[in-house]
Scaffold this motif. Structure first.
Motif, PDB file in Angstrom:
ATOM      1  N   TRP A  57       0.800  -1.160  -0.052  1.00  0.00           N
ATOM      2  CA  TRP A  57      -0.053   0.009  -0.041  1.00  0.00           C
ATOM      3  C   TRP A  57       0.950   1.337  -0.006  1.00  0.00           C
ATOM      4  N   LYS A  58       0.695   2.084  -0.902  1.00  0.00           N
ATOM      5  CA  LYS A  58       1.521   3.242  -1.221  1.00  0.00           C
ATOM      6  C   LYS A  58       0.988   4.549  -0.921  1.00  0.00           C
ATOM      7  N   PRO A  59       1.081   5.125   0.152  1.00  0.00           N
ATOM      8  CA  PRO A  59       0.427   6.554   0.290  1.00  0.00           C
ATOM      9  C   PRO A  59       1.356   7.483  -0.427  1.00  0.00           C
ATOM     10  N   ARG A  60       0.446   8.295  -1.341  1.00  0.00           N
ATOM     11  CA  ARG A  60       1.125   9.182  -2.435  1.00  0.00           C
ATOM     12  C   ARG A  60       0.640  10.588  -2.029  1.00  0.00           C
ATOM     13  N   THR A  61       1.441  11.637  -2.421  1.00  0.00           N
ATOM     14  CA  THR A  61       1.204  12.776  -2.234  1.00  0.00           C
ATOM     15  C   THR A  61      -0.324  13.393  -2.959  1.00  0.00           C
ATOM     16  N   ARG A  62      -0.236  13.046  -4.136  1.00  0.00           N
ATOM     17  CA  ARG A  62      -1.467  13.237  -5.091  1.00  0.00           C
ATOM     18  C   ARG A  62      -2.203  12.072  -5.295  1.00  0.00           C
ATOM     19  N   PRO A  63      -3.544  12.451  -5.690  1.00  0.00           N
ATOM     20  CA  PRO A  63      -4.358  11.361  -6.139  1.00  0.00           C
ATOM     21  C   PRO A  63      -3.942  11.022  -7.718  1.00  0.00           C
ATOM     22  N   ASN A  64      -4.483   9.964  -8.093  1.00  0.00           N
ATOM     23  CA  ASN A  64      -4.246   9.367  -9.574  1.00  0.00           C
ATOM     24  C   ASN A  64      -2.738   8.695  -9.452  1.00  0.00           C
ATOM     25  N   SER A  65      -2.146   8.835  -8.622  1.00  0.00           N
ATOM     26  CA  SER A  65      -0.671   8.273  -8.524  1.00  0.00           C
ATOM     27  C   SER A  65      -0.934   6.753  -8.215  1.00  0.00           C
ATOM     28  N   PHE A  66       0.118   5.944  -8.501  1.00  0.00           N
ATOM     29  CA  PHE A  66       0.159   4.675  -8.512  1.00  0.00           C
ATOM     30  C   PHE A  66       0.343   4.454  -6.967  1.00  0.00           C
ATOM     31  N   GLU A  67      -0.518   3.742  -6.284  1.00  0.00           N
ATOM     32  CA  GLU A  67      -0.641   3.704  -4.605  1.00  0.00           C
ATOM     33  C   GLU A  67      -0.505   2.248  -4.414  1.00  0.00           C
ATOM     34  N   GLY A  68       0.095   1.079  -5.071  1.00  0.00           N
ATOM     35  CA  GLY A  68       0.276   0.009  -4.701  1.00  0.00           C
ATOM     36  C   GLY A  68      -0.746  -0.664  -5.321  1.00  0.00           C
ATOM     37  N   VAL A  69      -0.638  -1.997  -5.477  1.00  0.00           N
ATOM     38  CA  VAL A  69      -1.327  -3.027  -5.905  1.00  0.00           C
ATOM     39  C   VAL A  69      -2.177  -3.430  -4.671  1.00  0.00           C
ATOM     40  N   GLY A  70      -2.123  -3.304  -3.704  1.00  0.00           N
ATOM     41  CA  GLY A  70      -2.731  -3.598  -2.544  1.00  0.00           C
ATOM     42  C   GLY A  70      -2.773  -5.040  -2.161  1.00  0.00           C
ATOM     43  N   HIS A  71      -3.525  -5.514  -1.329  1.00  0.00           N
ATOM     44  CA  HIS A  71      -3.549  -6.994  -0.740  1.00  0.00           C
ATOM     45  C   HIS A  71      -3.204  -8.140  -1.628  1.00  0.00           C
ATOM     46  N   ILE A  72      -3.522  -7.806  -2.885  1.00  0.00           N
ATOM     47  CA  ILE A  72      -3.199  -9.095  -3.854  1.00  0.00           C
ATOM     48  C   ILE A  72      -1.777  -9.426  -3.814  1.00  0.00           C
ATOM     49  N   ALA A  73      -0.888  -8.613  -3.620  1.00  0.00           N
ATOM     50  CA  ALA A  73       0.538  -8.672  -3.567  1.00  0.00           C
ATOM     51  C   ALA A  73       1.255  -9.739  -2.359  1.00  0.00           C
ATOM     52  N   LEU A  74       0.044  -9.753  -1.240  1.00  0.00           N
ATOM     53  CA  LEU A  74       0.526 -10.600  -0.134  1.00  0.00           C
ATOM     54  C   LEU A  74       0.662 -12.103  -0.520  1.00  0.00           C
ATOM     55  N   PRO A  75      -0.020 -12.550  -1.329  1.00  0.00           N
ATOM     56  CA  PRO A  75       0.273 -14.091  -1.786  1.00  0.00           C
ATOM     57  C   PRO A  75       1.590 -14.248  -2.550  1.00  0.00           C
ATOM     58  N   TRP A  76       2.013 -13.099  -3.224  1.00  0.00           N
ATOM     59  CA  TRP A  76       3.246 -13.200  -4.046  1.00  0.00           C
ATOM     60  C   TRP A  76       4.315 -12.997  -3.127  1.00  0.00           C
ATOM     61  N   ILE A  77       4.049 -12.200  -2.134  1.00  0.00           N
ATOM     62  CA  ILE A  77       5.449 -12.122  -0.956  1.00  0.00           C
ATOM     63  C   ILE A  77       5.365 -13.633  -0.341  1.00  0.00           C
ATOM     64  N   LYS A  78       4.319 -14.034  -0.140  1.00  0.00           N
ATOM     65  CA  LYS A  78       4.355 -15.414   0.846  1.00  0.00           C
ATOM     66  C   LYS A  78       4.926 -16.497  -0.112  1.00  0.00           C
ATOM     67  N   ASP A  79       4.983 -16.424  -1.324  1.00  0.00           N
ATOM     68  CA  ASP A  79       5.255 -17.284  -2.200  1.00  0.00           C
ATOM     69  C   ASP A  79       7.181 -16.990  -2.477  1.00  0.00           C
ATOM     70  N   VAL A  80       7.514 -15.870  -2.451  1.00  0.00           N
ATOM     71  CA  VAL A  80       8.955 -15.556  -2.431  1.00  0.00           C
ATOM     72  C   VAL A  80       9.589 -16.025  -1.075  1.00  0.00           C
ATOM     73  N   LYS A  81       8.869 -15.693   0.087  1.00  0.00           N
ATOM     74  CA  LYS A  81       9.289 -15.900   1.343  1.00  0.00           C
ATOM     75  C   LYS A  81       9.789 -17.596   1.378  1.00  0.00           C
ATOM     76  N   GLU A  82       8.821 -18.369   0.561  1.00  0.00           N
ATOM     77  CA  GLU A  82       8.961 -19.728   0.869  1.00  0.00           C
ATOM     78  C   GLU A  82       9.947 -20.137   0.055  1.00  0.00           C
ATOM     79  N   LYS A  83       9.993 -19.583  -1.314  1.00  0.00           N
ATOM     80  CA  LYS A  83      10.993 -20.038  -2.216  1.00  0.00           C
ATOM     81  C   LYS A  83      12.222 -19.871  -1.929  1.00  0.00           C
ATOM     82  N   TYR A  84      12.667 -18.593  -1.295  1.00  0.00           N
ATOM     83  CA  TYR A  84      13.829 -17.821  -1.024  1.00  0.00           C
ATOM     84  C   TYR A  84      14.609 -17.993   0.009  1.00  0.00           C
TER      85      TYR A  84
END
Length: 375
Positions: A57-84
């Motif tokens: 989650w990326k708090p940005r100074t102005r709206p309409n900027s990329f604010e992160g992909v959100g919670h959908i990234a958490l399974p990806w993180i879990k995968d790389v944690k286990e893999k590496y």
């Protein structure tokens, strides 16, 4: 959170995120895609890094900027944690973020600068951390406010978090034309004097805002005995979805960390200590002389303020101000003093001078009859 209160804070070696010193937390500003994350983590592990960061989650100074992909990234993180076999750190800005991060086994949490400025938000996060045993880092607030930074640390600590540390990411300063956020090193150093056992980690990426300055800031952090670094590293920095200019590849990061000179905190050498003590005695003497000169200057400023009051003249004189701020840096250069330092010093002196003259304007001048009013 004063020194004498004896806060129970765990050392980094107790955090369970690796024993290497200094601690280096590295990874992309933002987790963008499963492929980007996997490639970046793979390259970081190859260079010996084992604690990864990534923005979800990326708090940005102005709206309409990329604010992160959100919670959908958490399974990806879990995968790389286990893999590496890496540990992972992310920013949290709400109890919901904390809940989801813990659900997916995130190892380290940090509060961003925009969260630290809001005591209500910090308290909500602190409440959500009660009963949790996880390292929590608190970034300094956007503006240079040490009390606000300490207050956020206190709230997290009072929630029962022993594995707590601070992140120094620099401070907003519209006058700074070099750094994205001014380092203002004296503030984290003052924090260290108030809480000596608090680990402080430097964030050169957000201080610099550009790659070419990272090494010098990271080295300064090591020279000042910071316990670690948190650095943004991306497999393809120029194509990063956020903060591309301040990210570096894992390969470049590996070279930068290898090139750091880690200095000793103290040396058991009586000759060295004796020579250092002598130099410090000279410094103390010069500091005393500096204060005496400053005191003389303030007395002169007060005299000028008295004359201005008697003659009904405004405190602030633009031409005088311009003369001071144009001439003093030139004088400093002739004495081999850095221009920015001289300007900052005289800005402080000027602020104090205005304050003293304001006090005089509001008070009755004792012995005013002794002052000659020009005819």
């Amino acid at each position: 959170m004063e020194k004498e209160k004896g806060f129970d804070i765990a050392s980094i070696s107790e955090w369970g995120v690796g024993s290497k010193a200094p601690l280096v937390i590295a990874g992309p500003c933002s987790v963008e895609t499963p492929e980007q994350l996997d490639r970046t983590v793979s390259a970081l592990v190859e260079k010996g890094f084992s604690v990864v960061r990534g923005g979800v989650w990326k708090p940005r100074t102005r709206p309409n900027s990329f604010e992160g992909v959100g919670h959908i990234a958490l399974p990806w993180i879990k995968d790389v944690k286990e893999k590496y076999g890496v540990k992972f750190a992310i920013e949290v800005a709400s109890p919901y973020h904390v809940e989801k991060a813990l659900e997916f086994g995130i190892d380290v949490l940090w509060l961003g600068a925009r969260t630290t400025v809001n005591p209500f938000a910090v308290q909500d996060i602190a409440d959500s951390l009660k009963g949790v045993d996880v390292p929590v880092l608190v970034k300094n607030p956007v503006n240079p406010d040490l009390a606000l930074w300490i207050g956020a640390l206190e709230r997290i600590h009072q929630a029962g978090i022993r594995k707590i540390g601070a992140i120094h990411r620099g401070f907003s300063n519209f006058n700074d034309q070099v750094y994205r956020n001014s380092p203002t090193w004296q503030i984290p150093l003052e924090l260290k004097t108030k809480i000596p056992n608090l680990p402080i980690i430097n964030d050169p990426s957000h201080i610099c805002g550009r790659r070419d300055l990272l090494s010098s800031v990271a080295q300064m952090a090591m020279d000042l005995n910071f316990e670690g670094l948190i650095v943004e590293s991306h497999i393809d920095p120029d194509k990063a979805w956020s903060d591309a200019s301040q990210q570096i590849t894992p390969e470049v990061l590996g070279g930068m960390i290898a090139g750091l000179h880690i200095r000793e905190v103290s040396v058991e050498n009586p000759v060295f200590q004796s020579q250092l003590d002598t130099i410090r005695e000279h410094i103390d003497q010069v500091d005393r002389e500096l204060l005496e000169v400053l005191s003389r200057r303030i007395r002169l400023v007060e005299k000028a303020g008295e004359y201005k009051k008697l003659n009904n003249v405004a405190i602030f004189q633009m031409e005088r101000w311009k003369t001071v701020f144009e001439s003093r840096p030139e004088w400093g250069r002739s004495l081999q003093l850095e221009e920015g330092f001289v300007k900052e010093m005289f800005q402080l002196i000027h602020t104090e001078s205005i304050k003293k003259q304001e006090e005089i304007m509001e008070s009755k001048i004792e012995g005013a009859e002794k002052l000659e009013k020009p005819q």
